[in-house]
Scaffold this active site. Structure first.
Site, PDB file in Angstrom:
ATOM      1  N   ASP A 167      -6.335  -4.064  10.216  1.00  0.00           N
ATOM      2  CA  ASP A 167      -4.983  -4.095   9.474  1.00  0.00           C
ATOM      3  C   ASP A 167      -4.705  -2.587   8.659  1.00  0.00           C
ATOM      4  OD1 ASP A 167      -7.000  -4.192   7.194  1.00  0.00           O
ATOM      5  OD2 ASP A 167      -6.606  -6.137   6.627  1.00  0.00           O
TER       6      ASP A 167
ATOM      7  N   ASN B 180      -2.351  -6.132  -4.969  1.00  0.00           N
ATOM      8  CA  ASN B 180      -1.160  -6.929  -4.677  1.00  0.00           C
ATOM      9  C   ASN B 180       0.089  -7.207  -5.404  1.00  0.00           C
ATOM     10  OD1 ASN B 180      -2.725  -8.439  -2.357  1.00  0.00           O
ATOM     11  ND2 ASN B 180      -4.109  -9.153  -3.883  1.00  0.00           N
TER      12      ASN B 180
END
Length: 209
Positions: free
Chosen positions: A175, A94
């Site tokens: 995704d 992230n």
């Protein structure tokens, strides 16, 4: 009866201490993104490790969306609460997807490794790689964080399991980033194969005469 009760309590205590405790601190790749916790690979890992004669209690403290900074804040409480023997750090994706300077996750992970070592546990680091959204130069600099830290901190470095999963379209969610439920058993087996040589079984406490 009193002696029998004592022996039962002692046996349960010895069995509890004989299992290695592994704390997993990660992001959505370990949290079981959009699936129930019992389907995620950390929940399947203890059974996979039994094939290698490893009795391991796994505590999954992974949180979807966590950056290394988020997990650094959470780590002291996790170490105090769970007193693990080993801590697997699966973090950084992230940070990379948000374009953070590689120095930020490197510094955060270094602090986490130090905290783990100070607690008496052993840190295990997982290599993380990110898509080339910010160019090849950034991706290479980001990937280099992990072997650099492993060498500097003298910790074990595991390969990135996602590299083996993402080539199987049927194992990836729509995704294009997260493993689906079908991939979780394979990830657990793969993780067990790479983890079991690193997980030494703690000796049971001696009985006092």
């Amino acid at each position: 009866m009193r002696w029998l009760s004592f022996l039962l309590v002692l046996t349960c205590s010895l069995q509890a201490h004989s299992a290695t405790r592994l704390l997993i601190v990660g992001d959505s790749l370990s949290a079981g993104y959009q699936m129930s916790a019992d389907q995620a690979w950390p929940s399947l890992l203890p059974q996979a490790l039994q094939k290698y004669n490893r009795s391991v209690t796994v505590v999954n403290a992974s949180v979807s969306g966590d950056t290394t900074g988020n997990s650094l804040v959470r780590l002291p409480q996790l170490l105090q609460q769970h007193t693990p023997d080993y801590v697997l750090l699966e973090l950084g994706a992230n940070d990379g997807l948000r374009g953070f300077s590689p120095q930020i996750p490197q510094q955060n992970l270094a602090q986490m490794i130090d905290l783990i070592t100070q607690s008496g546990a052993q840190a295990i680091l997982m290599q993380i790689r990110i898509p080339p959204n910010y160019g090849q130069r950034y991706s290479k600099a980001f990937a280099a964080i992990y072997p650099t830290l492993a060498t500097e901190k003298k910790v074990s470095l595991l390969p990135f399991f996602l590299e083996q999963v993402i080539v199987r379209p049927e194992w990836i969610k729509s995704d294009g980033l997260h493993p689906n439920e079908q991939a979780q058993p394979w990830i657990a087996e793969w993780m067990a194969q790479h983890l079991h040589p690193l997980l030494e079984q703690p000796a049971a406490p001696e009985m006092q005469s």
